[in-house]
Structures are given as C-alpha cells and as structure tokens.
Design a protein around this motif. Structure first.
Motif, mmCIF file in Angstrom:
data_model
loop_
_atom_site.group_PDB
_atom_site.id
_atom_site.type_symbol
_atom_site.label_atom_id
_atom_site.label_comp_id
_atom_site.label_asym_id
_atom_site.label_seq_id
_atom_site.Cartn_x
_atom_site.Cartn_y
_atom_site.Cartn_z
ATOM 1 N N CYS A 1 0.851 -1.203 0.000
ATOM 2 C CA CYS A 1 0.000 0.000 0.000
ATOM 3 C C CYS A 1 0.885 1.251 0.000
ATOM 4 O O CYS A 1 2.010 1.221 0.516
ATOM 5 N N GLY A 2 0.334 2.354 -0.493
ATOM 6 C CA GLY A 2 0.958 3.675 -0.370
ATOM 7 C C GLY A 2 2.388 3.706 -0.876
ATOM 8 O O GLY A 2 2.722 3.216 -1.959
ATOM 9 N N THR A 3 3.234 4.293 -0.053
ATOM 10 C CA THR A 3 4.645 4.430 -0.424
ATOM 11 C C THR A 3 5.312 3.068 -0.648
ATOM 12 O O THR A 3 6.148 2.922 -1.541
ATOM 13 N N SER A 4 4.931 2.077 0.132
ATOM 14 C CA SER A 4 5.519 0.737 -0.062
ATOM 15 C C SER A 4 5.137 0.184 -1.435
ATOM 16 O O SER A 4 5.908 -0.546 -2.061
ATOM 17 N N SER B 1 5.731 -3.815 3.560
ATOM 18 C CA SER B 1 5.034 -2.944 4.512
ATOM 19 C C SER B 1 6.038 -2.439 5.532
ATOM 20 O O SER B 1 6.623 -3.253 6.272
ATOM 21 N N GLN B 2 6.240 -1.140 5.567
ATOM 22 C CA GLN B 2 7.170 -0.558 6.522
ATOM 23 C C GLN B 2 6.835 -1.012 7.929
ATOM 24 O O GLN B 2 7.666 -1.528 8.648
ATOM 25 N N SER B 3 5.570 -0.823 8.306
ATOM 26 C CA SER B 3 5.147 -1.103 9.685
ATOM 27 C C SER B 3 4.962 -2.588 9.934
ATOM 28 O O SER B 3 5.070 -3.060 11.061
ATOM 29 N N GLY B 4 4.622 -3.321 8.885
ATOM 30 C CA GLY B 4 4.296 -4.737 9.053
ATOM 31 C C GLY B 4 2.948 -4.949 9.721
ATOM 32 O O GLY B 4 2.627 -6.062 10.149
ATOM 33 N N THR C 1 -0.047 -3.089 8.399
ATOM 34 C CA THR C 1 -1.111 -2.539 7.553
ATOM 35 C C THR C 1 -2.167 -3.606 7.266
ATOM 36 O O THR C 1 -1.864 -4.682 6.742
ATOM 37 N N VAL D 1 4.628 10.719 9.803
ATOM 38 C CA VAL D 1 3.654 9.912 9.059
ATOM 39 C C VAL D 1 4.118 9.703 7.619
ATOM 40 O O VAL D 1 3.982 8.622 7.043
ATOM 41 N N ALA D 2 4.686 10.728 7.016
ATOM 42 C CA ALA D 2 5.176 10.598 5.645
ATOM 43 C C ALA D 2 6.418 9.714 5.630
ATOM 44 O O ALA D 2 7.397 9.979 6.322
ATOM 45 N N SER D 3 6.357 8.681 4.843
ATOM 46 C CA SER D 3 7.458 7.729 4.807
ATOM 47 C C SER D 3 8.611 8.279 3.962
ATOM 48 O O SER D 3 8.406 8.713 2.833
ATOM 49 N N LEU E 1 2.422 11.841 -4.007
ATOM 50 C CA LEU E 1 1.809 11.425 -2.734
ATOM 51 C C LEU E 1 2.348 12.269 -1.580
ATOM 52 O O LEU E 1 1.592 12.729 -0.714
ATOM 53 N N LYS E 2 3.655 12.512 -1.584
ATOM 54 C CA LYS E 2 4.254 13.298 -0.499
ATOM 55 C C LYS E 2 3.679 14.712 -0.486
ATOM 56 O O LYS E 2 3.387 15.256 0.576
ATOM 57 N N GLU F 1 0.155 14.616 0.876
ATOM 58 C CA GLU F 1 0.114 14.200 2.273
ATOM 59 C C GLU F 1 0.594 15.290 3.231
ATOM 60 O O GLU F 1 -0.064 15.559 4.238
ATOM 61 N N VAL G 1 -1.757 1.839 9.385
ATOM 62 C CA VAL G 1 -3.168 1.780 8.976
ATOM 63 C C VAL G 1 -3.706 0.379 9.242
ATOM 64 O O VAL G 1 -3.692 -0.488 8.367
HETATM 65 O O1 M6R Z 1 3.447 0.482 6.875
HETATM 66 P P1 M6R Z 1 3.147 0.372 5.412
HETATM 67 O O2 M6R Z 1 4.350 0.473 4.552
HETATM 68 O O3 M6R Z 1 2.333 -0.857 5.074
HETATM 69 O O4 M6R Z 1 2.244 1.632 5.082
HETATM 70 C C1 M6R Z 1 1.669 1.806 3.815
HETATM 71 C C2 M6R Z 1 1.121 3.203 3.677
HETATM 72 O O5 M6R Z 1 0.123 3.444 4.615
HETATM 73 C C3 M6R Z 1 2.217 4.275 3.832
HETATM 74 O O6 M6R Z 1 3.276 4.046 2.972
HETATM 75 C C4 M6R Z 1 1.637 5.674 3.556
HETATM 76 O O7 M6R Z 1 1.257 5.765 2.215
HETATM 77 C C5 M6R Z 1 2.659 6.744 3.930
HETATM 78 N N1 M6R Z 1 2.077 7.637 4.884
HETATM 79 C C6 M6R Z 1 3.131 7.560 2.790
HETATM 80 O O8 M6R Z 1 4.065 8.519 3.174
#
Ligand code: M6R
Length: 615
Positions: free
Chosen positions: A303-306, A350-353, A355, A401-403, A489-490, A493, A612
């Motif tokens: 999702c998103g940035t990932s 997924s950055q957070s793992g 989502t 929040v912005a990756s 996106l950045k 956001e 998320v």
């Molecule tokens: O933790 P994740 O990589 O799964 O998150 C996916 C997106 O929610 C995340 O990249 C979001 O788009 C960022 N806020 C963008 O900067």
C-alpha cells in the motif's frame, strides 16, 4: 489505526498507560482517553480529550485519576467526528463498563437500533459504544465465564481489538481480538496489554500474541485464552527482543527532516545487514535455492509508499533477474480474481508490518499454501510473524507519518535482493552482486550530496515561490514514473496540495489540457538516452503551453535543465535503475520545505495515521 493499551497489576497504571499511548501515538491522534478503577472505591473514573495525547496528559495532570487497572486509547476516527464525546473509552448505560477499541464493528448500526429500541442510552456516534452495552448482562454476575464473553463476541462483525473493564470485576480485564493486532506482555504479578509490543518493551520480554478470533480473561497473575466458541486454547509465550528508542528530533525542526537526513546511514546499514546475513538468508526467507531456481514470477503486494517501492522494484526484477513481475495494491488484491501460482514468489512490502490490507492479502495468499516473504522495517510485526520468510530494512523507527527513510531502505533492500536472487538463479555472477552492494552505497552518498548541494537555495528561494501553488502535475517515464507517483503522494500528504501523477507519455491523452501558467509540472528524468529524449519532448509540450517546469535531472542533461524554471540535478555517474534512490532525498526535501512554508503540521498531517490497521 487506533491504539489500545491496558494494565492490571500491583502498581498504579497511569504512568504505563500514558507512556504506552505516547509510544504508539503514530497510530492515531484525533483524540485520547483513559479510564481506571479507583484503587480504594473501585469506582470507574475516566478522562477524555479531543486532539493529541498531550491534551489528555495535561487534563489528567490537573485532575488526576489512577488505579491498579486501567485502559487507554488514542483514536483515528472512523465513525463520528473527532470530538471529546467520541473519544474512547466508551461506556454502557450506567458508565460502569468501559471499552477501548481499535477496528470497525461493521454491524453496529443494527445492534444500536435494537439497543435503542430496548431503551439503552448512547453517549457517542461511534461504532465502539455498542460493545460496552453488550457487556451489560454480565456485570451483575458472580463470575465472568468464557461462555458469556463468547456469546458477546459472536454478535460482533468486522475487525476489532478491544479491552473491556467492568467496575464490578476489579480484578479482571477482558481482551478480544479479531483481525486487528493485540498482544499481552506478561510481567511479575502484572500484565500489559497493547496494540503493539513497543508499548511495553523494557517492562517484560514475555509476550502472548493473541491468536486471531480469540479472547483472553486477564488477571494480574493469570491469562486464559479462548476461541470465539468459548473453548480454552493453549497459550504460546514468545520472547521478544523489542526495544523502544526514545524518538528525539535532535536539532531538526521535524521528525521528517531528521528522517530525510538519516537516509545515507540507514541505507548503508540495511545493505551491511543483508550482506552479513547472506549465508543464512535462505533459512530466514523460508525457501531453498531450488525454489528460487524454480521461481517463474514475482508478485508484489503493498500500500501507499511501499507500493511505490514495489513499482520501482518491478524494473529491478525484470531487468536484472529477467523474471516477470506483477504489482498489486493490497486493498484491491483481495477483491480481484486470484490465480494462485505455485512457482510465484509473493512479496508483501510494509514498513510497519501491520497494515491491515497488506496483512489480509498475505493471509489470502498463505491460505493457498504459496511462498510468501515480507519486507518490513519492524522485525516483530504481525506480517513478519505470518509470512513464510522475511527481509528487514534497518531504517530505525520512522516517526513522521510521511514515509521517507523507510522508502529508501526498501529500495536499497530490493535492489540488493534482486541481485542475491539473480545470483542464486545463476542469472548473474557473484561480482555483479558485489558491484550492486557498492553501487547502493555510492548512491546513498549521492542522495546526501544532492541534498547538501540544493538545500540552501530550496530554503531561501524555491520553497517560498512554489508554496503558493495549490495543484501540481508529476510526470515520469519507466522507472521515474513510480518516483513521480511517490513525489505526488508526499506533496498531497504533507503540503495539502492537490497533485496528480502521470506516465509522461499519457500527457497528450488528456492531462495536457490542465497545463497553464498556474500549474507547476514536475518532471523526473531518466538516465537512459532514449527515455530521456521522450521526456524532453514531453517537457517541450508543457513549455509550449506556458507550463512551469520543475525538473529533477542528471547533471549532464542540459536541454531539460534549460527548459525548466527550476532544475535540481544529481550526479550522472550512477546506474539507471538506482536513479529514483539517488533523487528521492532531494525530492523529499523540496516537498518538506514547501509544506513548511505553507505552515502544515508536517509530522502529523490531518486525517492520517502512521500505521493503517483498519481496512
Ligand atoms: O506500513 P506500510 O508500509 O504498510 O504503510 C503503507 C502506507 O500506509 C504508507 O506508505 C503511507 O502511504 C505513507 N504515509 C506515505 O508517506
């Protein structure tokens, strides 16, 4: 997206609960709340505030409440506005039962309708409040038994992780999980409950990850877990090495800025870490060299940035490993037709793992017994636990929040991984893998040099100038197209500017109609001479319509630089596939400076959350 935290034990709970909420506040910051049972009277006390956790902290400082068990919450609103009334905890009619919840109760309207008909009083617009009312029948019982709780949870549809605290049971917390994450830290005569282990890292390393569709009856020295039919389940206690590093902005004005500047070091750290694990990586990935050799396709889900990182990595895998790649948005993946393929490697990024969409896509793929690996920045995350294998980036905690650094380390890890993968498939030589490692490290330096080179002019001239525009078009081709998407996106956001990204070749198929002197058009160049020429044509088309061009180009691309009102350049001496990684720091910095000039709350943009965890 919301955070739930709970405590039961021999200590006053407020310190732990507020600390836990603060550690997880990135998950949501619309409002916050805390409830506890008074240590002497066992009366349920509570305090709530709209806005960030700090508002609640101040309120509780002025009007203190505390007890030996309590629950806390920070909210990312789904149902009902961000008011104090809608802040959790939520209550039953007599305000003796309180509930904090992360997730969505999908059938709450029907339940609420029936409850209103029966005469229940509601105090909020949230879906959560129905849960508290469902507990009313058990509050006068002598004991809470598993069957009673099972009967309650069976009525709830959706995804939820919640903690219920009843004034009539001062020795008990009831903890329920369906889909949304929840874990219990087991201390010495005390239990910590939270949406993420980070909340209690440093307090205990013994953790129970509550199984999906189960609930726990938690006292200060005992945990019993049941499935939703009320059958007792055996307990698996994990040992976690999770630590919490206090996030500190240092001399930077925002976490985002600090994180932009950390990129060179964390990219190098990520490559070093992957390099050092080479010999045992297959085990960590959960498959064999033969499986790699037999892999016919790669399927990325994110999702998103990932997802943008995956779109860029598509070019890595197709060019280096000569393997077809498909890239899916996790939120769409589950509802599209799925054609399981046993020789496909499914990679969840997924950055957070945590989502929710990515996790549910992973579960769907796992259910077909296919090979899955997770690429995340959090080794203790749910996605890592549920994937067949994993790769970890070493970005360190990303607070804004912005990756930013999570994205660049994903690109670095994926570029490294494709070379590892291609080498294991005998598609490249070992020297190529070693060269790739050196190239990533070189590009990490290029990223930082580009930042240093342009920083002052961005701060003193460009930020002020471009902050006035409320819309923008972002164009790229081939590998620079997903970079354009990420940049757009950045800008949306953090700067609240409407931004549209397009493959530059599509310009004349519609979006060119938007171009005029009020529309900055960002063009992301490419190292390849043929693609560069095509981009140049697109730049000329924009220029001919009076459009304002902001170019991100290579130092030797004079024609594009001359067409642009403003051009940022990076060293031409890098491999074409690493162009997005080399440029991204500069792009992020420029957008950061514009957002700062526009007075936006950069680290915590409105309406968003870092993790998320709802679909
Ligand atoms: O933790 P994740 O990589 O799964 O998150 C996916 C997106 O929610 C995340 O990249 C979001 O788009 C960022 N806020 C963008 O900067």
């Amino acid at each position: 997206m919301c955070t739930v935290v709970g405590y039961i034990g021999n200590s006053f709970c407020s310190t732990f609960i507020f600390e836990g909420l603060a550690r997880l506040e990135y998950r949501g910051y619309d409002s916050a709340g805390f409830a506890c049972l008074d240590a002497n009277s066992h009366k349920l006390l509570y305090s709530k505030s709209s806005g960030q956790l700090i508002n609640l902290t101040e309120r509780v400082k002025k009007e203190p409440i505390d007890g030996f068990l309590g629950i806390g919450h920070t909210r990312w609103s789904t149902h009902g506005d961000t008011s104090q009334e809608n802040a959790h905890p939520h209550f039953d009619c007599s305000k003796t039962i309180s509930v904090v919840h992360n997730g969505i109760i999908e059938n709450y309207l029907k339940l609420k309708e029936d409850m209103l008909y029966e005469g229940h009083t509601f105090f909020s617009d949230t879906d959560t409040e129905v849960i508290s009312h469902l507990f009313e029948p058990i509050k006068e019982k002598e004991n809470v038994n598993a069957g009673d709780v099972a009967a309650i949870v069976q009525q709830l549809d959706g995804a939820y992780a919640f903690i219920a605290m009843l004034q009539t049971f001062p020795d008990l917390l009831i903890v329920v999980r369906k889909k949304s994450p929840l874990c219990i830290g087991m201390g010495d005569n005390e239990m910590f409950i939270a949406s993420d282990v980070i909340a209690f890292a440093g307090k205990t390393n013994k953790v129970i990850f509550l199984p999906d569709e189960s609930f726990a009856l938690v006292t200060k020295n005992n945990v019993k877990i049941y499935d939703f039919a009320g059958n007792e389940l055996s307990i698996v206690v994990h040992h976690t090495a999770a630590t919490f590093e206090t996030a500190d902005k240092g001399e930077h004005t925002h976490f985002m800025l600090k994180e932009i500047y950390e990129q060179k070091n964390v990219i190098i750290k990520t490559v070093d870490s992957l390099q050092s694990k080479k010999t045992m990586l297959l085990e960590q990935l959960g498959f064999s060299t033969d499986q790699i050799k037999n892999t016919e396709n790669i399927c990325f889900v994110a999702c998103g940035t990932s997802w943008h990182a995956a779109r860029i990595a598509q070019f890595f895998f197709e060019a280096v490993a000569h393997i077809p790649v498909s890239v899916h948005l996790a939120s769409e993946f589950r509802y599209n037709s799925f054609f399981p393929h046993k020789n496909t490697l499914y990679v969840i990024i997924s950055q957070s793992g945590e989502t929710a969409d990515a996790l549910e896509a992973l579960r769907l793929i796992n259910a077909h017994g296919l090979s899955t690996i997770a690429l995340t920045n959090v080794a203790t995350s749910t996605i890592v636990r549920e994937a067949g294998g994993f790769l970890v980036t070493c970005a360190g905690p990303e607070v804004a929040v912005a990756s930013t650094k999570a994205f660049s380390t994903q690109l670095a890890a994926l570029y490294w991984f494709v070379h590892y993968f291609a080498y294991a498939k005998n598609a490249i030589m070992q020297e190529n893998l070693l060269q790739a490692e050196m190239d990533i490290i070189h590009v990490a330096h290029v990223l930082e040099n580009a930042l240093e080179q342009h920083k002052d002019i961005i701060d003193h001239i460009h930020a002020m100038h471009y902050a006035h525009y409320d819309k923008a078009l972002f164009l790229g081709r081939h590998i620079s197209y997903p970079l354009a998407m990420e940049a757009a996106l950045k800008l949306k956001e953090i700067a609240y500017v409407f931004a549209e990204s397009y493959a530059a070749g599509e310009l004349k198929h519609g979006p060119l109609a938007l171009v005029d002197k009020n529309m900055p058009v960002y063009i992301f160049s490419h190292r390849d001479p043929i693609i560069y020429q095509k981009l140049l044509s697109n730049a000329n088309e924009v220029k001919a319509r009076g459009g304002i061009i902001i170019a991100f180009a290579y130092a030797d691309q004079n024609e594009l630089i001359e067409l642009a009102e403003t051009a940022f350049t990076i060293s031409a001496e890098i491999p074409a596939l690493l162009g997005p990684l080399a440029m991204i720091g500069l792009v992020q910095y420029f957008i950061y400076a514009v957002a700062k000039e526009r007075g936006c709350p950069i680290d915590k943009p409105r309406n968003l959350a870092k993790s998320v965890t709802v679909e």
